[in-house]
Design a protein around this motif. Structure first.
Motif, PDB file in Angstrom:
ATOM      1  N   ASP A   6       0.856  -1.247   0.136  1.00 45.47           N
ATOM      2  CA  ASP A   6      -0.155   0.021  -0.110  1.00 45.47           C
ATOM      3  C   ASP A   6       0.961   1.300   0.012  1.00 45.47           C
ATOM      4  OD1 ASP A   6      -1.576  -2.305   0.881  1.00 45.47           O
ATOM      5  OD2 ASP A   6      -3.190  -0.950   1.720  1.00 45.47           O
ATOM      6  N   ASP A  28      -0.831  -2.572  -4.158  1.00 51.07           N
ATOM      7  CA  ASP A  28      -2.282  -2.615  -3.472  1.00 51.07           C
ATOM      8  C   ASP A  28      -2.824  -1.328  -3.596  1.00 51.07           C
ATOM      9  OD1 ASP A  28      -4.174  -3.359  -1.126  1.00 51.07           O
ATOM     10  OD2 ASP A  28      -3.069  -5.271  -1.011  1.00 51.07           O
ATOM     11  N   ASP A  29      -3.444  -0.943  -2.489  1.00 51.88           N
ATOM     12  CA  ASP A  29      -4.394   0.388  -2.441  1.00 51.88           C
ATOM     13  C   ASP A  29      -3.279   1.440  -2.524  1.00 51.88           C
ATOM     14  OD1 ASP A  29      -6.787  -1.061  -1.820  1.00 51.88           O
ATOM     15  OD2 ASP A  29      -6.315  -1.036   0.334  1.00 51.88           O
ATOM     16  N   SER A  55      -4.779   3.529   1.696  1.00 50.95           N
ATOM     17  CA  SER A  55      -5.849   2.828   2.765  1.00 50.95           C
ATOM     18  C   SER A  55      -6.042   3.558   3.955  1.00 50.95           C
ATOM     19  CB  SER A  55      -5.487   1.519   2.698  1.00 50.95           C
ATOM     20  OG  SER A  55      -4.300   1.309   3.459  1.00 50.95           O
ATOM     21  N   HIS A  97      -4.821  -0.899  -6.221  1.00 51.40           N
ATOM     22  CA  HIS A  97      -6.338  -1.248  -6.167  1.00 51.40           C
ATOM     23  C   HIS A  97      -6.933  -0.083  -6.027  1.00 51.40           C
ATOM     24  CE1 HIS A  97      -5.060  -5.441  -4.631  1.00 51.40           C
ATOM     25  NE2 HIS A  97      -4.492  -5.215  -5.639  1.00 51.40           N
ATOM     26  N   SER A 131      -8.885   2.992  -0.730  1.00 57.80           N
ATOM     27  CA  SER A 131      -9.724   2.326  -0.023  1.00 57.80           C
ATOM     28  C   SER A 131     -10.073   2.616   1.475  1.00 57.80           C
ATOM     29  CB  SER A 131      -9.350   0.750   0.043  1.00 57.80           C
ATOM     30  OG  SER A 131      -9.042   0.335  -1.243  1.00 57.80           O
ATOM     31  N   THR A 153      -6.250   1.187 -12.587  1.00 57.40           N
ATOM     32  CA  THR A 153      -6.418   0.450 -11.058  1.00 57.40           C
ATOM     33  C   THR A 153      -7.433  -0.426 -11.089  1.00 57.40           C
ATOM     34  OG1 THR A 153      -7.742   2.394 -10.713  1.00 57.40           O
ATOM     35  CG2 THR A 153      -5.646   2.690  -9.768  1.00 57.40           C
TER      36      THR A 153
END
Ligand SMILES: *[C@@H]1O[C@H](CO)[C@@H](O)[C@H](O)[C@H]1NC(C)=O
Ligand SMILES: *[C@@H]1O[C@H](CO)[C@@H](O)[C@H](O)[C@H]1NC(C)=O
Length: 327
Positions: A194, A215-216, A219, A238, A241, A267
């Motif tokens: 992240d 990943d994010d 986050s 991602h 989030s 994404t």
């Protein structure tokens, strides 16, 4: 009167001169750090920090050009005055990930107030750690690259963070943190890298930054309030989030989050909110006050279209919203 002004000027010059004379600038190389990326320089960094932290004047820790090998380190407070951590060089982690142990941290600022981290690159050399995880081997838990815990009035400006083992930047139990002009990058296939993770924190602003991760990009965990996310280029990754929330009983909620002028490229999602449907909340207590305005997200292949999905969510739409809002 003239004399008083003159005296004042002389005093000011003396002060400026003493600042220049670097009794409040702690250069890690002068304290023994080696800019070769090979010799362990952790002790010199710790020394510089300890001196800066005990200075009654605002102090600077200065990391000149070069590459500095640093093992997991804690820059702890409270300190006596403000500290500028100014980096021209690159801070690199040991390539043997077992050196990180189980603490989950690489560079940790703990209980500090009024710290600015300016410039520089941090390279956690996460490659071999991701390979270990992706192979499903017995690996240590991994470390976050730059963490702030129980800290306030922090600014991070112009920092580049690459190849973190886990999260690049982590914020926990903090207040009033500004992150700006950052470049964060790890490959799209790197697990749990992240960009910026926060929880139990208020007054966080993230602006003018580029985040590429596995990943994010950002986050947002439980107990986060008053967040401003503006002008971010996110992707791969991602997306942004919130959650997962409500995993534990009596967990802090997330409130007052504004995401504006963000570009997502390649994404998985734009923005998503994930929460557990507890019997105590379920649909009787949905996410409320969601506002969507001027959104255009498209799928990279013509064969399918981007979609939006909602359950237990209530809010309103304004302006252009593509794909059509589920609210
Ligand atoms: C927030 O932190 C910044 C430093 O990043 C500081 O200049 C400012 O005064 C702080 N704001 C408050 C309300 O404490
Ligand atoms: C959403 O709000 C509307 C009124 O604005 C209400 O009728 C509806 O029951 C709400 N939905 C949920 C899931 O709470």
């Amino acid at each position: 009167m003239v004399k008083i002004i003159l005296l004042y000027c002389v005093l000011f010059l003396l002060f400026a001169a003493s600042y220049q004379a670097s009794n409040v600038v702690y250069n890690v190389v002068k304290l023994g750090a080696k800019p070769d990326g090979k010799v362990d320089s952790t002790e010199a960094f710790t020394k510089a920090w300890t001196l800066a932290c005990s200075s009654t004047w605002p102090a600077m820790v200065y990391v000149p050009q070069g590459s500095f090998l640093i093992k997991p380190v804690v820059f702890g407070g409270p300190c006596k005055n403000k500290i500028l951590f100014s980096i021209d060089g690159t801070i690199v982690a040991p390539s043997n990930y077992w050196v990180f142990g189980n603490s989950g941290f690489w560079i940790l600022f703990y209980k500090v107030t009024g710290v600015t981290v300016y410039g520089g690159t941090i390279d956690a050399k996460g490659g071999s750690f991701w390979a270990c995880r992706n192979a499903g081997n017995n690996c240590p838990p991994g470390s976050r690259s730059l963490s702030f815990v129980a800290s306030s009035n922090i600014m991070v400006s112009g920092l580049t963070s690459i190849n973190s083992q886990m999260f690049h930047i982590s914020i926990d139990h903090c207040h009033n943190i500004t992150l700006q002009n950052m470049k964060i990058s790890a490959p799209s296939w790197s697990p749990n890298t992240d960009g910026i993770h926060m929880q139990s924190s208020t007054g966080i602003s993230i602006t003018n930054s580029m985040i590429q991760t596995g990943d994010d990009c950002i986050s947002i965990g439980p107990g986060s309030k008053n967040l401003r996310i503006h002008r971010i280029a996110c992707g791969p990754g991602h997306g942004i989030s919130i959650g997962s929330l409500a995993l534990h009983q009596n967990e802090g909620g997330v409130e007052d989050v504004k995401v504006t002028s963000v570009v997502f490229m390649g994404t998985q999602n734009g923005v998503r909110i994930k929460s557990w449907g507890r019997p105590s909340t379920g649909s009787s207590n949905p996410c409320k006050g969601l506002k969507l305005e001027d959104i255009k997200l498209t799928y990279y292949k013509k064969s399918a279209a981007a979609t939006s999905f909602c359950k237990n969510a209530n809010g309103s739409n304004k302006g252009l919203v593509i794909p059509p809002s589920c609210l």
